[in-house]
Design a protein around this motif. Structure first.
Motif, PDB file in Angstrom:
ATOM      1  N   HIS A  14     -10.305  26.728  10.951  1.00 11.03           N
ATOM      2  CA  HIS A  14     -10.388  25.707   9.903  1.00 11.03           C
ATOM      3  C   HIS A  14     -11.751  25.838   9.233  1.00 11.03           C
ATOM      4  N   ARG A  15     -11.761  26.234   7.989  1.00 11.37           N
ATOM      5  CA  ARG A  15     -13.030  26.413   7.289  1.00 11.37           C
ATOM      6  C   ARG A  15     -13.572  25.105   6.735  1.00 11.37           C
ATOM      7  N   LEU A  16     -12.671  24.142   6.522  1.00  5.45           N
ATOM      8  CA  LEU A  16     -13.074  22.907   5.856  1.00  5.45           C
ATOM      9  C   LEU A  16     -12.095  21.809   6.239  1.00  5.45           C
ATOM     10  N   GLU A  17     -12.597  20.595   6.416  1.00  4.89           N
ATOM     11  CA  GLU A  17     -11.715  19.450   6.649  1.00  4.89           C
ATOM     12  C   GLU A  17     -11.915  18.435   5.544  1.00  4.89           C
ATOM     13  N   VAL A  18     -10.809  17.918   5.013  1.00  4.97           N
ATOM     14  CA  VAL A  18     -10.860  16.932   3.941  1.00  4.97           C
ATOM     15  C   VAL A  18     -10.040  15.709   4.364  1.00  4.97           C
ATOM     16  N   ASP A  19     -10.160  14.627   3.574  1.00  2.00           N
ATOM     17  CA  ASP A  19      -9.470  13.396   3.960  1.00  2.00           C
ATOM     18  C   ASP A  19      -8.533  12.882   2.875  1.00  2.00           C
ATOM     19  N   SER A  20      -8.178  13.749   1.911  1.00  2.74           N
ATOM     20  CA  SER A  20      -7.227  13.327   0.887  1.00  2.74           C
ATOM     21  C   SER A  20      -6.409  14.523   0.425  1.00  2.74           C
ATOM     22  N   ILE A  21      -5.201  14.246  -0.051  1.00  2.93           N
ATOM     23  CA  ILE A  21      -4.347  15.315  -0.571  1.00  2.93           C
ATOM     24  C   ILE A  21      -4.985  15.979  -1.783  1.00  2.93           C
ATOM     25  N   ALA A  22      -5.593  15.173  -2.658  1.00  3.10           N
ATOM     26  CA  ALA A  22      -6.232  15.728  -3.850  1.00  3.10           C
ATOM     27  C   ALA A  22      -7.325  16.729  -3.477  1.00  3.10           C
ATOM     28  N   ALA A  23      -8.132  16.383  -2.459  1.00  4.30           N
ATOM     29  CA  ALA A  23      -9.195  17.292  -2.022  1.00  4.30           C
ATOM     30  C   ALA A  23      -8.613  18.543  -1.377  1.00  4.30           C
TER      31      ALA A  23
ATOM     32  N   THR B 257       0.850  -1.191   0.000  1.00  2.00           N
ATOM     33  CA  THR B 257       0.000   0.000   0.000  1.00  2.00           C
ATOM     34  C   THR B 257       0.879   1.232   0.000  1.00  2.00           C
ATOM     35  N   ILE B 258       0.476   2.217  -0.787  1.00  2.00           N
ATOM     36  CA  ILE B 258       1.240   3.451  -0.945  1.00  2.00           C
ATOM     37  C   ILE B 258       0.289   4.640  -0.836  1.00  2.00           C
ATOM     38  N   PRO B 259       0.806   5.845  -0.552  1.00  2.00           N
ATOM     39  CA  PRO B 259      -0.065   7.021  -0.477  1.00  2.00           C
ATOM     40  C   PRO B 259      -0.794   7.264  -1.795  1.00  2.00           C
ATOM     41  N   ALA B 260      -1.981   7.820  -1.690  1.00  2.00           N
ATOM     42  CA  ALA B 260      -2.823   8.036  -2.871  1.00  2.00           C
ATOM     43  C   ALA B 260      -2.496   9.343  -3.569  1.00  2.00           C
ATOM     44  N   PHE B 261      -1.224   9.680  -3.644  1.00  2.00           N
ATOM     45  CA  PHE B 261      -0.787  10.833  -4.428  1.00  2.00           C
ATOM     46  C   PHE B 261       0.662  10.590  -4.811  1.00  2.00           C
ATOM     47  N   GLY B 262       1.194  11.470  -5.641  1.00  2.00           N
ATOM     48  CA  GLY B 262       2.592  11.332  -6.041  1.00  2.00           C
ATOM     49  C   GLY B 262       2.818  10.235  -7.055  1.00  2.00           C
ATOM     50  N   GLN B 263       1.871  10.064  -7.988  1.00  2.00           N
ATOM     51  CA  GLN B 263       1.986   8.967  -8.939  1.00  2.00           C
ATOM     52  C   GLN B 263       3.185   9.103  -9.884  1.00  2.00           C
ATOM     53  N   CYS B 264       3.756  10.305  -9.957  1.00  2.00           N
ATOM     54  CA  CYS B 264       4.903  10.506 -10.839  1.00  2.00           C
ATOM     55  C   CYS B 264       6.197  10.739 -10.060  1.00  2.00           C
TER      56      CYS B 264
ATOM     57  N   PRO C 195       2.325  18.684  -0.395  1.00  2.00           N
ATOM     58  CA  PRO C 195       3.537  18.081  -0.957  1.00  2.00           C
ATOM     59  C   PRO C 195       4.004  18.847  -2.199  1.00  2.00           C
ATOM     60  N   GLU C 196       5.262  19.238  -2.204  1.00  2.00           N
ATOM     61  CA  GLU C 196       5.796  20.030  -3.309  1.00  2.00           C
ATOM     62  C   GLU C 196       5.616  19.322  -4.649  1.00  2.00           C
ATOM     63  N   SER C 197       5.816  17.993  -4.654  1.00  2.00           N
ATOM     64  CA  SER C 197       5.732  17.250  -5.914  1.00  2.00           C
ATOM     65  C   SER C 197       4.357  17.331  -6.551  1.00  2.00           C
ATOM     66  N   GLU C 198       3.315  17.588  -5.730  1.00  2.00           N
ATOM     67  CA  GLU C 198       1.951  17.618  -6.234  1.00  2.00           C
ATOM     68  C   GLU C 198       1.518  18.978  -6.748  1.00  2.00           C
ATOM     69  N   ILE C 199       2.267  20.016  -6.433  1.00  3.13           N
ATOM     70  CA  ILE C 199       1.800  21.372  -6.767  1.00  3.13           C
ATOM     71  C   ILE C 199       2.823  22.168  -7.574  1.00  3.13           C
ATOM     72  N   LEU C 200       3.852  21.508  -8.097  1.00  6.86           N
ATOM     73  CA  LEU C 200       4.854  22.231  -8.876  1.00  6.86           C
ATOM     74  C   LEU C 200       4.225  22.953 -10.061  1.00  6.86           C
ATOM     75  N   ALA C 201       3.338  22.270 -10.775  1.00  7.08           N
ATOM     76  CA  ALA C 201       2.688  22.890 -11.935  1.00  7.08           C
ATOM     77  C   ALA C 201       1.798  24.048 -11.506  1.00  7.08           C
ATOM     78  N   ASP C 202       1.096  23.905 -10.377  1.00 14.35           N
ATOM     79  CA  ASP C 202       0.226  24.979  -9.890  1.00 14.35           C
ATOM     80  C   ASP C 202       1.041  26.203  -9.489  1.00 14.35           C
ATOM     81  N   LEU C 203       2.189  25.974  -8.866  1.00 12.64           N
ATOM     82  CA  LEU C 203       3.065  27.093  -8.502  1.00 12.64           C
ATOM     83  C   LEU C 203       3.618  27.774  -9.753  1.00 12.64           C
ATOM     84  N   ALA C 204       3.974  26.975 -10.747  1.00 12.38           N
ATOM     85  CA  ALA C 204       4.553  27.536 -11.970  1.00 12.38           C
ATOM     86  C   ALA C 204       3.537  28.375 -12.743  1.00 12.38           C
ATOM     87  N   GLU C 205       2.286  27.929 -12.770  1.00 11.89           N
ATOM     88  CA  GLU C 205       1.277  28.656 -13.536  1.00 11.89           C
ATOM     89  C   GLU C 205       0.582  29.736 -12.722  1.00 11.89           C
ATOM     90  N   GLY C 206       0.830  29.760 -11.400  1.00 14.63           N
ATOM     91  CA  GLY C 206       0.293  30.827 -10.569  1.00 14.63           C
ATOM     92  C   GLY C 206      -1.053  30.556  -9.945  1.00 14.63           C
TER      93      GLY C 206
END
Length: 300
Positions: free
Chosen positions: A216-225, A98-105, A240-251
């Motif tokens: 805390h305005r909202l609680e979620v149970d996954s990194i994607a959410a 079993t592995i975390p449900a993010f970071g597929q790349c 996680p930095e690996s999950e948001i590099l594209a979002d940071l690059a595009e603003g």
């Protein structure tokens, strides 16, 4: 005779997993097939092995009598496969991880896919989950977990690290006063993530600050959410930095208080402390360790 041995192996899986359905997931069998094997074994032995109810599954006295011998039979079979696996250039067997449900790349996931490609005779089940599973009852050989490990009976080995970044959406930041201090940040809205503690520690030039978000305005149970909620403007969170590099690059996400950083967290391989480790599990662990070492030794 072979059917009898198969029934005993299924019986052991049911006792360890705690239910027919959990044993089915562990064995990659349907619940009805698991039930069939147990019923057939009970018919052959002429006794009931389980007390069945809608809430619990418990062993009868007859079930207790044969359990140790059945476990020894399964252990002997596993040992035989392990002995063969250690001698072959191409190991044979099964692995359930079993592995975390993010970071597929990420490099860790790529290493798992590479291991599968290099070992075509190994049947692998890889479940991507945000929740922590019970490795013993759910029949996992290995889990990849992130962050600080809780005290447990599991064995573990640190095989890497991952970085996090405190971020918010441009829209959220535009609606409030500039965030210039840790105190300002603590007063922001946050998107809570149920799998991590709310206390946040950040460092700057040897200085350490720890704070609890006030809202805390909202609680979620996954990194994607969590990523989606932060991008929607519902508040801040470290991701996680690996999950948001594209979002940071595009603003679509902006780093908050960039002079302050979050400490790197560990990536751990964990496995049950329930006897000798399978040869295949050791082989995968060594493979992941070497892959992480190569990543660390590579260019920054």
């Amino acid at each position: 005779m072979i059917d009898d041995f198969r029934g005993l192996a299924v019986f052991v899986a049911v006792t360890e997993a705690g239910s027919f359905s959990a044993a089915g997931r562990r064995l990659n069998l349907s619940t009805s097939v698991v039930s069939h094997h147990v019923s057939k074994l009970e018919s052959k032995l002429g006794v009931s092995l389980f007390f069945r109810s809608t809430r619990a599954l418990t062993l009868t006295s007859e079930g207790h009598k044969i359990l140790d011998a059945a476990k020894r039979m399964v252990a002997a079979g596993t040992e035989a496969f392990d002995a063969l696996s250690g001698e072959l250039d191409q190991p044979v067997g099964t692995l359930r991880i079993t592995i975390p449900a993010f970071g597929q790349c990420t490099s860790m996931h790529r290493a798992i896919w590479d291991f599968a490609l290099e070992h075509p005779l190994v049947s692998m089940t890889v479940n991507s989950l945000d929740r922590q599973v019970d490795l013993v009852s759910e029949g996992y050989d290995l889990a990849i977990r992130l962050g600080k490990l809780a005290d447990s009976t599991l064995k573990s080995k640190r095989i890497g690290r991952f970085r996090r970044v405190m971020v918010a959406s441009p829209g959220y930041l535009a609606e409030r006063a500039p965030i210039e201090t840790i105190e300002n940040l603590a007063q922001c809205d946050f998107v809570a993530f149920s799998m991590i503690k709310s206390a946040i520690t950040m460092v700057r030039n040897g200085e350490t600050a720890t704070f609890e978000p006030e809202r805390h305005r909202l609680e979620v149970d996954s990194i994607a959410a969590a990523i989606a909620a932060v991008k929607a403007g519902l508040g801040c969170q470290h991701l996680p930095e690996s999950e948001i590099l594209a979002d940071l690059a595009e603003g679509s996400l902006v780093e908050v208080l960039p002079a302050w950083k979050l400490p790197d967290l560990g990536i751990y391989a964990v496995w049950p402390d329930s006897g000798p480790q399978k040869q295949l599990t050791r082989r995968l662990l060594d493979y992941l360790t070497e892959a992480a070492k190569g990543e660390a030794d590579g260019p920054a």
